[in-house]
Design a protein around this motif. Structure first.
Motif, PDB file in Angstrom:
ATOM      1  N   VAL A  49       5.883   4.305  18.586  1.00  0.00           N
ATOM      2  CA  VAL A  49       5.321   5.415  17.809  1.00  0.00           C
ATOM      3  C   VAL A  49       4.134   6.019  18.551  1.00  0.00           C
ATOM      4  O   VAL A  49       3.200   5.300  18.950  1.00  0.00           O
ATOM      5  CB  VAL A  49       4.878   4.929  16.420  1.00  0.00           C
ATOM      6  N   LEU A  50       4.156   7.350  18.733  1.00  0.00           N
ATOM      7  CA  LEU A  50       3.004   8.060  19.272  1.00  0.00           C
ATOM      8  C   LEU A  50       2.066   8.472  18.138  1.00  0.00           C
ATOM      9  O   LEU A  50       0.872   8.210  18.175  1.00  0.00           O
ATOM     10  CB  LEU A  50       3.462   9.302  20.055  1.00  0.00           C
ATOM     11  N   ASP A  51       2.629   9.152  17.153  1.00  0.00           N
ATOM     12  CA  ASP A  51       1.863   9.593  15.982  1.00  0.00           C
ATOM     13  C   ASP A  51       2.641   9.201  14.737  1.00  0.00           C
ATOM     14  O   ASP A  51       3.876   9.271  14.721  1.00  0.00           O
ATOM     15  CB  ASP A  51       1.637  11.106  16.000  1.00  0.00           C
ATOM     16  N   LEU A  52       1.907   8.817  13.669  1.00  0.00           N
ATOM     17  CA  LEU A  52       2.560   8.402  12.428  1.00  0.00           C
ATOM     18  C   LEU A  52       1.701   8.804  11.241  1.00  0.00           C
ATOM     19  O   LEU A  52       0.506   8.494  11.188  1.00  0.00           O
ATOM     20  CB  LEU A  52       2.779   6.888  12.420  1.00  0.00           C
ATOM     21  N   GLY A  53       2.316   9.513  10.297  1.00  0.00           N
ATOM     22  CA  GLY A  53       1.652   9.848   9.042  1.00  0.00           C
ATOM     23  C   GLY A  53       2.397   9.202   7.882  1.00  0.00           C
ATOM     24  O   GLY A  53       3.627   9.125   7.903  1.00  0.00           O
ATOM     25  N   TYR A  54       1.648   8.741   6.861  1.00  0.00           N
ATOM     26  CA  TYR A  54       2.279   8.025   5.746  1.00  0.00           C
ATOM     27  C   TYR A  54       1.533   8.335   4.462  1.00  0.00           C
ATOM     28  O   TYR A  54       0.300   8.258   4.403  1.00  0.00           O
ATOM     29  CB  TYR A  54       2.256   6.521   6.007  1.00  0.00           C
ATOM     30  N   ASP A  55       2.283   8.692   3.408  1.00  0.00           N
ATOM     31  CA  ASP A  55       1.751   8.912   2.072  1.00  0.00           C
ATOM     32  C   ASP A  55       2.121   7.704   1.224  1.00  0.00           C
ATOM     33  O   ASP A  55       3.310   7.458   0.974  1.00  0.00           O
ATOM     34  CB  ASP A  55       2.335  10.196   1.468  1.00  0.00           C
ATOM     35  N   VAL A  56       1.126   6.971   0.771  1.00  0.00           N
ATOM     36  CA  VAL A  56       1.366   5.730   0.051  1.00  0.00           C
ATOM     37  C   VAL A  56       2.108   5.977  -1.255  1.00  0.00           C
ATOM     38  O   VAL A  56       3.004   5.208  -1.632  1.00  0.00           O
ATOM     39  CB  VAL A  56       0.028   5.002  -0.223  1.00  0.00           C
ATOM     40  N   ARG A  57       1.761   7.036  -1.976  1.00  0.00           N
ATOM     41  CA  ARG A  57       2.348   7.284  -3.302  1.00  0.00           C
ATOM     42  C   ARG A  57       3.814   7.699  -3.190  1.00  0.00           C
ATOM     43  O   ARG A  57       4.679   7.187  -3.884  1.00  0.00           O
ATOM     44  CB  ARG A  57       1.542   8.344  -4.050  1.00  0.00           C
ATOM     45  N   SER A  58       4.120   8.637  -2.300  1.00  0.00           N
ATOM     46  CA  SER A  58       5.500   9.136  -2.191  1.00  0.00           C
ATOM     47  C   SER A  58       6.321   8.372  -1.152  1.00  0.00           C
ATOM     48  O   SER A  58       7.540   8.542  -1.084  1.00  0.00           O
ATOM     49  CB  SER A  58       5.488  10.619  -1.825  1.00  0.00           C
TER      50      SER A  58
END
Length: 353
Positions: free
Chosen positions: A179-188
């Motif tokens: 992984v170079l970049d990773l975004g994560y939304d805990v709720r969804s």
């Protein structure tokens, strides 16, 4: 006087006979002349084998050399590049007329007769590649979630928006996707990721970008191979995998023991989760079969012939008819073609098809 004349005549005849014999040296020369082989003719020159076209080839480089296309070229000519290869993992064709034209322009041949083409119209060229699977991308995202967000994603699966993209990289690269970049939304549980394989020139220019959602999974049993209807499944025929949970969880088989030694009720495809109705226990008594009825009671054992009213597997309770009394009894399937009747029958009641 007469004797002298006879003697002279004899000497004269002997001299004539001796003169008629050839000289020993001359005789040997004559024999040698007879047995000597004829003068050797010069041998015909060995024909030079022409370079010949390969009808198909698989290569790893970006360029197609004339040595890839033609077998039997000198090393310098073989190393000369001629065409650009297809993209990674793709297959293309090169017309033989174009190969001849390019070879003449490169000074490799003078005319088309210098190459043996075997009547081919084109050459098929495949660029070797390693194809990345959805599981490769999912594994990288799960590691990233654990390392960057502390999320234990072992019981989750990645549902990629629009499905996993088709990705081909250099075949010699065996490393994992990172992984170079990773975004994560805990709720969804929504994720956005940019991924690469270290060392890949193709991915360095164009990294993978995906979006998706982490979803709950359950354990399901899936066949390792195609199973025909009526086949009995063994332990090597199935494997337990985690799959995204859907609305029919209760119908899926999650324990391999529930599938092993069962008979397929229909054709089963590789990798498709097994459902409860896909398999059944092997029936050793068929409906309408003639069976041996064994009646057991304290101090009493009677066996007779009967007719099964239902099909059943080992341990099922089925109905059987005594052909003499026409009495319908219930008994437990205790073996192939055998039903045991006791004062209190036990077992699971088989349902008639």
């Amino acid at each position: 006087m007469i004797r002298l004349s006879i003697l002279l005549a004899t000497v004269a005849l002997a001299g004539t006979a001796f003169a008629a014999q050839p000289h020993p040296v001359a005789r040997a020369g004559a024999v040698a002349a007879i047995v000597a082989p004829p003068p050797q003719q010069p041998s015909a020159p060995t024909p030079v084998r022409k370079p010949f076209l390969r009808p198909e080839l698989t290569l790893t480089s970006e360029l197609v050399s004339f040595g890839d296309l033609l077998s039997g070229l000198p090393s310098e000519a073989a190393a000369t590049p001629g065409f650009r290869a297809p993209a990674l993992g793709e297959t293309g064709t090169i017309q033989v007329s174009r190969i001849m034209e390019a070879a003449r322009a490169a000074g490799i041949i003078r005319d088309a007769g210098d190459i043996e083409s075997h009547g081919f119209a084109q050459v098929i060229v495949t660029r070797a590649a390693r194809r990345l699977m959805a599981s490769d991308l999912e594994a990288a995202v799960k590691i990233g979630l654990q390392e960057r967000f502390g999320v234990d994603a072992r019981a989750l699966a990645l549902a990629i928006d629009g499905g996993a993209p088709a990705i081909a990289i250099e075949p010699e690269l065996t490393g994992d996707v990172t992984v170079l970049d990773l975004g994560y939304d805990v709720r969804s549980r929504r994720v956005q990721a940019r991924l690469i394989v270290p060392g890949s020139a193709a991915m360095r220019l164009k990294p993978i970008r995906i979006t998706g959602q982490m979803v709950d999974t359950i354990e399901v049993v899936v066949p390792r191979r195609s199973i025909a209807r009526g086949e009995t499944l063994s332990a090597t025929d199935v494997v337990v995998e985690r799959r995204p949970r859907d609305g029919q969880v209760s119908e899926l088989i999650g324990d391999a023991k529930a599938a092993i030694d069962k008979v397929a009720r229909r054709a089963l495809n590789v990798g498709m989760p097994l459902r409860v109705g896909d398999v059944q226990r092997e029936e050793i008594v068929g409906k309408g079969d003639l069976v041996t009825i064994v009646y057991a009671a304290p101090g009493l054992l009677i066996s007779m012939r009967g007719k099964a009213g239902e099909a059943g597997a080992m341990g099922d309770v089925v109905t059987v008819t005594n052909p003499q009394s026409k009495r319908v009894l219930q008994g437990t399937v205790s073996g192939p073609g055998r039903v045991s009747v006791q004062s209190s029958a036990v077992g699971r009641v088989a349902s008639a098809p």
